[in-house]
Design a protein around this motif. Structure first.
Motif, PDB file in Angstrom:
ATOM      1  N   ASP A  71       0.831  -1.209   0.000  1.00 18.85           N
ATOM      2  CA  ASP A  71       0.000   0.000   0.000  1.00 18.85           C
ATOM      3  C   ASP A  71       0.867   1.262   0.000  1.00 18.85           C
ATOM      4  N   ILE A  72       1.922   1.242   0.807  1.00 20.06           N
ATOM      5  CA  ILE A  72       2.803   2.413   0.898  1.00 20.06           C
ATOM      6  C   ILE A  72       3.554   2.623  -0.410  1.00 20.06           C
ATOM      7  N   LEU A  73       4.047   1.541  -0.982  1.00 18.01           N
ATOM      8  CA  LEU A  73       4.752   1.642  -2.264  1.00 18.01           C
ATOM      9  C   LEU A  73       3.832   2.208  -3.342  1.00 18.01           C
ATOM     10  N   GLN A  74       2.565   1.769  -3.320  1.00 15.81           N
ATOM     11  CA  GLN A  74       1.583   2.268  -4.275  1.00 15.81           C
ATOM     12  C   GLN A  74       1.362   3.771  -4.072  1.00 15.81           C
ATOM     13  N   SER A  75       1.221   4.178  -2.793  1.00 17.76           N
ATOM     14  CA  SER A  75       0.972   5.589  -2.483  1.00 17.76           C
ATOM     15  C   SER A  75       2.146   6.477  -2.864  1.00 17.76           C
ATOM     16  N   SER A  76       3.359   5.914  -2.811  1.00 10.20           N
ATOM     17  CA  SER A  76       4.544   6.706  -3.131  1.00 10.20           C
ATOM     18  C   SER A  76       4.922   6.614  -4.606  1.00 10.20           C
ATOM     19  N   GLY A  77       4.041   6.020  -5.425  1.00 11.57           N
ATOM     20  CA  GLY A  77       4.249   5.990  -6.861  1.00 11.57           C
ATOM     21  C   GLY A  77       5.116   4.855  -7.367  1.00 11.57           C
ATOM     22  N   LYS A  78       5.513   3.925  -6.494  1.00 13.49           N
ATOM     23  CA  LYS A  78       6.346   2.786  -6.910  1.00 13.49           C
ATOM     24  C   LYS A  78       5.441   1.604  -7.255  1.00 13.49           C
ATOM     25  N   HIS A  79       4.742   1.727  -8.377  1.00  9.12           N
ATOM     26  CA  HIS A  79       3.684   0.776  -8.719  1.00  9.12           C
ATOM     27  C   HIS A  79       4.226  -0.625  -9.012  1.00  9.12           C
ATOM     28  N   ASN A  80       5.339  -0.724  -9.694  1.00 14.56           N
ATOM     29  CA  ASN A  80       5.888  -2.041 -10.034  1.00 14.56           C
ATOM     30  C   ASN A  80       6.325  -2.798  -8.782  1.00 14.56           C
ATOM     31  N   GLU A  81       6.978  -2.072  -7.854  1.00 15.23           N
ATOM     32  CA  GLU A  81       7.398  -2.711  -6.606  1.00 15.23           C
ATOM     33  C   GLU A  81       6.190  -3.137  -5.777  1.00 15.23           C
ATOM     34  N   ALA A  82       5.145  -2.312  -5.800  1.00 14.85           N
ATOM     35  CA  ALA A  82       3.925  -2.652  -5.058  1.00 14.85           C
ATOM     36  C   ALA A  82       3.285  -3.906  -5.628  1.00 14.85           C
ATOM     37  N   LEU A  83       3.208  -3.994  -6.950  1.00 15.42           N
ATOM     38  CA  LEU A  83       2.610  -5.162  -7.595  1.00 15.42           C
ATOM     39  C   LEU A  83       3.407  -6.421  -7.300  1.00 15.42           C
ATOM     40  N   GLN A  84       4.724  -6.295  -7.315  1.00 17.04           N
ATOM     41  CA  GLN A  84       5.579  -7.442  -7.014  1.00 17.04           C
ATOM     42  C   GLN A  84       5.356  -7.927  -5.577  1.00 17.04           C
ATOM     43  N   MET A  85       5.237  -6.982  -4.644  1.00 15.02           N
ATOM     44  CA  MET A  85       5.013  -7.324  -3.243  1.00 15.02           C
ATOM     45  C   MET A  85       3.660  -8.007  -3.060  1.00 15.02           C
ATOM     46  N   LEU A  86       2.618  -7.488  -3.720  1.00 19.81           N
ATOM     47  CA  LEU A  86       1.287  -8.086  -3.620  1.00 19.81           C
ATOM     48  C   LEU A  86       1.261  -9.495  -4.199  1.00 19.81           C
ATOM     49  N   ASN A  87       1.926  -9.690  -5.313  1.00 19.12           N
ATOM     50  CA  ASN A  87       1.964 -11.020  -5.930  1.00 19.12           C
ATOM     51  C   ASN A  87       2.656 -12.030  -5.019  1.00 19.12           C
ATOM     52  N   GLU A  88       3.719 -11.581  -4.366  1.00 19.36           N
ATOM     53  CA  GLU A  88       4.432 -12.466  -3.445  1.00 19.36           C
ATOM     54  C   GLU A  88       3.550 -12.814  -2.237  1.00 19.36           C
ATOM     55  N   ALA A  89       2.845 -11.808  -1.718  1.00 20.21           N
ATOM     56  CA  ALA A  89       1.945 -12.050  -0.586  1.00 20.21           C
ATOM     57  C   ALA A  89       0.822 -13.006  -0.978  1.00 20.21           C
ATOM     58  N   LEU A  90       0.260 -12.809  -2.167  1.00 25.06           N
ATOM     59  CA  LEU A  90      -0.812 -13.676  -2.646  1.00 25.06           C
ATOM     60  C   LEU A  90      -0.328 -15.104  -2.795  1.00 25.06           C
ATOM     61  N   SER A  91       0.889 -15.262  -3.277  1.00 23.44           N
ATOM     62  CA  SER A  91       1.465 -16.591  -3.432  1.00 23.44           C
ATOM     63  C   SER A  91       1.587 -17.309  -2.093  1.00 23.44           C
ATOM     64  N   ILE A  92       1.991 -16.566  -1.057  1.00 18.76           N
ATOM     65  CA  ILE A  92       2.112 -17.152   0.284  1.00 18.76           C
ATOM     66  C   ILE A  92       0.738 -17.551   0.809  1.00 18.76           C
ATOM     67  N   TYR A  93      -0.258 -16.681   0.620  1.00 18.40           N
ATOM     68  CA  TYR A  93      -1.629 -17.012   1.036  1.00 18.40           C
ATOM     69  C   TYR A  93      -2.110 -18.295   0.372  1.00 18.40           C
ATOM     70  N   GLU A  94      -1.853 -18.419  -0.914  1.00 21.59           N
ATOM     71  CA  GLU A  94      -2.312 -19.600  -1.636  1.00 21.59           C
ATOM     72  C   GLU A  94      -1.611 -20.857  -1.143  1.00 21.59           C
ATOM     73  N   GLN A  95      -0.324 -20.752  -0.845  1.00 22.60           N
ATOM     74  CA  GLN A  95       0.417 -21.903  -0.346  1.00 22.60           C
ATOM     75  C   GLN A  95      -0.117 -22.369   1.001  1.00 22.60           C
ATOM     76  N   LEU A  96      -0.501 -21.406   1.849  1.00 22.32           N
ATOM     77  CA  LEU A  96      -1.000 -21.747   3.184  1.00 22.32           C
ATOM     78  C   LEU A  96      -2.487 -22.063   3.198  1.00 22.32           C
ATOM     79  N   GLY A  97      -3.177 -21.725   2.112  1.00 22.27           N
ATOM     80  CA  GLY A  97      -4.624 -21.917   2.093  1.00 22.27           C
ATOM     81  C   GLY A  97      -5.363 -20.937   2.963  1.00 22.27           C
ATOM     82  N   ILE A  98      -4.735 -19.768   3.217  1.00 24.05           N
ATOM     83  CA  ILE A  98      -5.353 -18.750   4.068  1.00 24.05           C
ATOM     84  C   ILE A  98      -6.318 -17.926   3.232  1.00 24.05           C
TER      85      ILE A  98
END
Length: 428
Positions: A395-422
């Protein structure tokens, strides 16, 4: 980097000056010195010294407890009772050191009884045996108490995988020795783990189908209240506020009042304030925190619970726009967590500090704070909170205009959620 260099230089100077003086005494001197240093240098000093102090204290305490157990001066039953009486007050390193001494004592006693024979093998146990500090947990009835204590310490330290394996071992021991009371405790602790991991349906099913019925069967009203309180936690996570409040007011607090359990009642009252806060009733929540919950923890000298309640108060102040007051409270709480070795709570407090920094537009400072919290959660293996930090950072990266880094962070978080089934992630 400059402050780190200064802190390291101060530590090196004092070590040379003091010679063979105990490391703990050196650290204590510098910690006092840190009170008069500028904030960033003081923080660096505390961070570099805190674990040195704890490590030396832990080693001394572990040896002391083991000596008392071996001499017969201290009995396991007394140690177990003391651990439960102080589980929410004693710092984490202290409880972990006591558990290590307890485990070493068990191992030595078992070795003498069996004359060195290996009693820890066989198909019945093979899938559950886990190494705890390179020593196996004893497979006897007394091992039930140890599984509960040591597993709970691992849970509070964020070592959830190890905690779950120890609780599962405790369940197997319960089946072997037909201990229905302890079986209910282990099922409850496993439900708590599932809840923290975001598996709400699994946690609720274990509480409703196993824990509460077993507690009713043996007539343990306190266990019913505790399990009902956790069920209310799950309902609140789902935003079912009315149902959660009904459980607190009708099934939890009256039991603690009847049993005279002041602290347990304060915790339940604090959960009611949490619900009020989630509803947006900030004035009512603040009144409960300050007038009904905090005074109890002050009376009990429960530094950690007091600190965590202050975090909630700071959150309300932040919501009102009183950022300076909130930030001051959180920084003081951070020092308390460092002092008592409450690493997961330190990281949690840092998340709230970053939340305020973000609201001020101090994105770089917020990201720096979150990076440190992320390192803590990675170090203790707490994946659920790690993902929460990553979401906030995105969220902070997105707010500070670092959209690519924000997307990369979200994708990594989503991947962890999927692995854990959360499926239910919580964010600040």
């Amino acid at each position: 980097a400059t402050k780190q260099t200064q802190a390291s230089a101060l530590i090196k100077w004092l070590q040379q000056r003091c010679g063979k003086v105990q490391q703990r005494n050196q650290a204590s001197y510098l910690l006092r010195l840190a009170q008069h240093a500028e904030p960033e240098l003081a923080r660096q000093l505390r961070e570099q010294l805190a674990w040195q102090v704890e490590a030396e204290f832990d080693a001394d305490l572990e040896r002391h407890i083991l000596e008392r157990l071996l001499s017969g001066e201290l009995r396991i039953e007394s140690l177990n009772r003391l651990m439960w009486q102080h589980q929410d007050i004693w710092p984490m390193p202290r409880r972990r050191a006591i558990c290590h001494a307890w485990l070493t004592y068990y191992q030595q006693q078992q070795h003498e009884i069996n004359e060195g024979k290996n009693e820890y093998s066989g198909a019945e146990w093979e899938a559950l045996w886990k190494q705890a500090e390179d020593l196996p947990i004893p497979a006897d009835e007394e091992g039930l108490g140890f599984c509960q204590q040591y597993g709970y310490v691992q849970y509070q330290a964020g070592q959830w995988e190890k905690a779950e394996s120890i609780f599962q071992l405790g369940l197997r021991l319960c089946n072997k020795y037909e201990n229905l009371y302890m079986e209910g405790n282990f099922h409850f602790l496993l439900a708590v783990l599932k809840h923290e991991q975001g598996h709400l349906d699994a946690a609720e099913a274990r509480l409703v189908e196993i824990v509460i019925p077993q507690a009713k069967k043996i007539g343990n009203h306190r266990s019913i209240a505790v399990a009902s309180g956790r069920l209310a936690d799950i309902l609140q996570t789902r935003w079912q506020f009315d149902a959660a409040l009904k459980i607190r007011e009708q099934e939890e607090i009256p039991v603690y009042e009847q049993l005279g359990e002041v602290r347990a009642k304060a915790v339940a009252i604090g959960k009611i304030a949490d619900t009020l806060q989630a509803r947006g009733q900030l004035d009512a929540a603040l009144q409960v925190y300050e007038q009904q919950e905090l005074p109890v923890y002050e009376q009990l000298d429960d530094a950690l619970s007091k600190a965590m309640t202050i975090v909630k108060v700071a959150y309300i102040l932040q919501a009102r726009g009183q950022l300076d007051a909130a930030l001051q409270m959180l920084n003081e709480t951070l020092l308390v967590c460092e002092k008592i070795g409450a690493v997961p709570y330190k990281a949690r407090t840092m998340m709230f500090i970053a939340f305020i920094l973000r609201s001020r537009g101090q994105f770089n400072s917020a990201l720096q704070m979150l990076n440190e919290a992320l390192s803590i959660y990675e170090g203790i293996g707490n994946v659920s909170y790690k993902v929460q930090v990553m979401n906030i950072m995105a969220d902070i990266l997105q707010s500070s205009g670092k959209h690519n880094e924000a997307l990369q962070m979200l994708n990594e978080a989503l991947s962890i959620y999927e692995q854990l089934g959360i499926v239910h992630g919580k964010t600040v």
